[in-house]
Design a protein around this motif. Structure first.
Motif, PDB file in Angstrom:
ATOM      1  N   MET A  86      12.153  -4.457  -2.678  1.00 62.09           N
ATOM      2  CA  MET A  86      10.748  -4.199  -2.354  1.00 62.09           C
ATOM      3  C   MET A  86       9.878  -4.356  -3.590  1.00 62.09           C
ATOM      4  SD  MET A  86      11.019  -0.865   0.077  1.00 62.09           S
ATOM      5  CE  MET A  86      11.897  -0.893   1.625  1.00 62.09           C
ATOM      6  N   LEU A  87      10.339  -3.838  -4.713  1.00 63.25           N
ATOM      7  CA  LEU A  87       9.579  -3.952  -5.958  1.00 63.25           C
ATOM      8  C   LEU A  87       9.474  -5.410  -6.392  1.00 63.25           C
ATOM      9  CD1 LEU A  87      11.054  -0.890  -7.867  1.00 63.25           C
ATOM     10  CD2 LEU A  87       8.737  -1.099  -6.935  1.00 63.25           C
ATOM     11  N   PRO A  94       4.038  -1.788 -12.854  1.00 64.19           N
ATOM     12  CA  PRO A  94       3.493  -0.422 -12.948  1.00 64.19           C
ATOM     13  C   PRO A  94       2.455  -0.274 -14.058  1.00 64.19           C
ATOM     14  CG  PRO A  94       5.885  -0.391 -12.784  1.00 64.19           C
ATOM     15  CD  PRO A  94       5.483  -1.821 -12.996  1.00 64.19           C
ATOM     16  N   GLN A  95       1.359   0.403 -13.703  1.00 63.97           N
ATOM     17  CA  GLN A  95       0.294   0.689 -14.649  1.00 63.97           C
ATOM     18  C   GLN A  95      -0.308   2.048 -14.327  1.00 63.97           C
ATOM     19  OE1 GLN A  95      -2.580  -2.551 -15.099  1.00 63.97           O
ATOM     20  NE2 GLN A  95      -1.190  -3.785 -13.846  1.00 63.97           N
ATOM     21  N   LEU A  96      -0.750   2.741 -15.338  1.00 59.08           N
ATOM     22  CA  LEU A  96      -1.455   3.995 -15.133  1.00 59.08           C
ATOM     23  C   LEU A  96      -2.894   3.703 -14.729  1.00 59.08           C
ATOM     24  CD1 LEU A  96      -0.112   6.059 -18.139  1.00 59.08           C
ATOM     25  CD2 LEU A  96       0.160   6.612 -15.721  1.00 59.08           C
ATOM     26  N   HIS A 107      -0.001   2.909 -10.306  1.00 55.87           N
ATOM     27  CA  HIS A 107      -0.102   1.875  -9.288  1.00 55.87           C
ATOM     28  C   HIS A 107       0.764   0.730  -9.807  1.00 55.87           C
ATOM     29  CE1 HIS A 107      -4.065   2.797  -6.955  1.00 55.87           C
ATOM     30  NE2 HIS A 107      -3.342   3.878  -7.131  1.00 55.87           N
ATOM     31  N   ALA A 108       1.497   0.120  -8.934  1.00 53.13           N
ATOM     32  CA  ALA A 108       2.397  -0.943  -9.378  1.00 53.13           C
ATOM     33  C   ALA A 108       2.037  -2.291  -8.773  1.00 53.13           C
ATOM     34  CB  ALA A 108       3.842  -0.568  -9.054  1.00 53.13           C
ATOM     35  N   SER A 109       0.877  -2.368  -8.162  1.00 47.14           N
ATOM     36  CA  SER A 109       0.416  -3.651  -7.635  1.00 47.14           C
ATOM     37  C   SER A 109      -1.063  -3.802  -7.951  1.00 47.14           C
ATOM     38  CB  SER A 109       0.672  -3.747  -6.126  1.00 47.14           C
ATOM     39  OG  SER A 109       0.110  -2.657  -5.446  1.00 47.14           O
ATOM     40  N   ASP A 110      -1.508  -5.023  -7.909  1.00 47.17           N
ATOM     41  CA  ASP A 110      -2.898  -5.321  -8.211  1.00 47.17           C
ATOM     42  C   ASP A 110      -3.784  -4.918  -7.035  1.00 47.17           C
ATOM     43  OD1 ASP A 110      -5.333  -7.341  -8.289  1.00 47.17           O
ATOM     44  OD2 ASP A 110      -4.464  -7.234 -10.315  1.00 47.17           O
ATOM     45  N   PRO A 111      -4.971  -4.375  -7.294  1.00 48.54           N
ATOM     46  CA  PRO A 111      -5.863  -3.989  -6.196  1.00 48.54           C
ATOM     47  C   PRO A 111      -6.238  -5.161  -5.279  1.00 48.54           C
ATOM     48  CG  PRO A 111      -6.692  -3.138  -8.284  1.00 48.54           C
ATOM     49  CD  PRO A 111      -5.533  -4.029  -8.599  1.00 48.54           C
ATOM     50  N   ILE A 119       1.224  -1.154   0.047  1.00 54.18           N
ATOM     51  CA  ILE A 119       1.924  -0.043   0.703  1.00 54.18           C
ATOM     52  C   ILE A 119       3.420  -0.134   0.435  1.00 54.18           C
ATOM     53  CG2 ILE A 119       2.589   0.918   2.948  1.00 54.18           C
ATOM     54  CD1 ILE A 119      -0.243   0.210   3.948  1.00 54.18           C
ATOM     55  N   LEU A 120       3.992  -1.328   0.553  1.00 56.73           N
ATOM     56  CA  LEU A 120       5.419  -1.519   0.323  1.00 56.73           C
ATOM     57  C   LEU A 120       5.797  -1.144  -1.104  1.00 56.73           C
ATOM     58  CD1 LEU A 120       7.989  -2.618   1.772  1.00 56.73           C
ATOM     59  CD2 LEU A 120       7.499  -4.796   0.651  1.00 56.73           C
ATOM     60  N   VAL A 121       5.008  -1.579  -2.065  1.00 57.76           N
ATOM     61  CA  VAL A 121       5.297  -1.284  -3.467  1.00 57.76           C
ATOM     62  C   VAL A 121       5.142   0.207  -3.752  1.00 57.76           C
ATOM     63  CG1 VAL A 121       4.476  -1.631  -5.844  1.00 57.76           C
ATOM     64  CG2 VAL A 121       4.810  -3.603  -4.331  1.00 57.76           C
ATOM     65  N   GLU A 122       4.091   0.831  -3.207  1.00 59.83           N
ATOM     66  CA  GLU A 122       3.924   2.269  -3.430  1.00 59.83           C
ATOM     67  C   GLU A 122       5.080   3.061  -2.826  1.00 59.83           C
ATOM     68  OE1 GLU A 122       0.198   4.161  -2.748  1.00 59.83           O
ATOM     69  OE2 GLU A 122      -0.935   2.590  -3.773  1.00 59.83           O
ATOM     70  N   ALA A 123       5.513   2.659  -1.637  1.00 60.06           N
ATOM     71  CA  ALA A 123       6.660   3.330  -1.014  1.00 60.06           C
ATOM     72  C   ALA A 123       7.894   3.159  -1.893  1.00 60.06           C
ATOM     73  CB  ALA A 123       6.912   2.776   0.382  1.00 60.06           C
ATOM     74  N   ALA A 124       8.115   1.961  -2.389  1.00 60.44           N
ATOM     75  CA  ALA A 124       9.274   1.714  -3.253  1.00 60.44           C
ATOM     76  C   ALA A 124       9.198   2.554  -4.518  1.00 60.44           C
ATOM     77  CB  ALA A 124       9.359   0.227  -3.588  1.00 60.44           C
ATOM     78  N   MET A 125       8.020   2.642  -5.111  1.00 61.85           N
ATOM     79  CA  MET A 125       7.862   3.449  -6.327  1.00 61.85           C
ATOM     80  C   MET A 125       8.149   4.927  -6.051  1.00 61.85           C
ATOM     81  SD  MET A 125       7.173   1.533  -8.956  1.00 61.85           S
ATOM     82  CE  MET A 125       6.523   2.732 -10.121  1.00 61.85           C
TER      83      MET A 125
END
Length: 186
Positions: A86-87, A94-96, A107-111, A119-125
């Motif tokens: 997923m990641l 990942p970035q603060l 957040h680990a994906s670009d806005p 959503i997929l990346v946030e769930a994976a994180m």
């Protein structure tokens, strides 16, 4: 609790998203079928970034639900390759960030990435945190007889048995009470 606030918030959103699948609901209905339902979900869970607000976006979000649901069907070690995929597929970086009244979080994906990808990346994180904390036993499927809803047990003692989506705990307690009353001598 073991999880930091943003991880818990994402886990709660992920549970809600997975529980929109027809096979997790006691009614057997898909509860993410309209753009309005997606809008409500994304707003309540403060998903930021670009949005198209259309049927294509809805289809993409609906399309990731089974993939995320799979995390509830495996043990901790088997979840690792699923989370890593997923990641990787989400091109996680990942970035603060700090926004909308939320303090520093990751957040680990670009806005500008698609909502489904974010959503997929946030769930994976969030599942990275669950796995690293060795708390995968808190990833559960409802034990009610007629429910396959998923949940994360956030209780202190890890004793939660039922999901929150179908009033399952109350329903099972009433059923148990009725069985005890029926079995009791008159």
């Amino acid at each position: 609790m073991t999880f930091i606030r943003d991880t818990e918030l994402v886990l709660r959103a992920t549970v809600e998203l997975v529980n929109t699948l027809p096979h997790t609901d006691t009614t057997g209905e898909d509860t993410m079928v309209s753009v309005d339902q997606l809008e409500d979900f994304a707003t309540r869970h403060a998903y930021t970034g670009s949005r198209t607000h259309d049927d294509r976006e809805l289809a993409a979000v609906r399309g990731i639900r089974n993939r995320i649901h799979e995390l509830w069907t495996v043990e901790r070690d088997a979840a690792v390759p699923l989370v890593n995929a997923m990641l990787r597929d989400g091109k996680a970086l990942p970035q603060l960030v700090k926004h909308d009244g939320f303090d520093w979080h990751i957040h680990a994906s670009d806005p500008s990435d698609a909502l489904a990808q974010r959503i997929l990346v946030e769930a994976a994180m969030a599942f990275v945190d669950v796995i690293r904390a060795d708390e995968y036993a808190r990833i559960r499927v409802c034990q009610a007889d007629d429910c396959r809803g998923v949940y994360v047990d956030f209780s202190k003692n890890g004793s939660k048995r039922y999901c929150d989506s179908g009033n399952c705990g109350n329903r099972m307690n009433v059923n148990a009470y009725r069985r005890r009353k029926a079995d009791a001598p008159a």
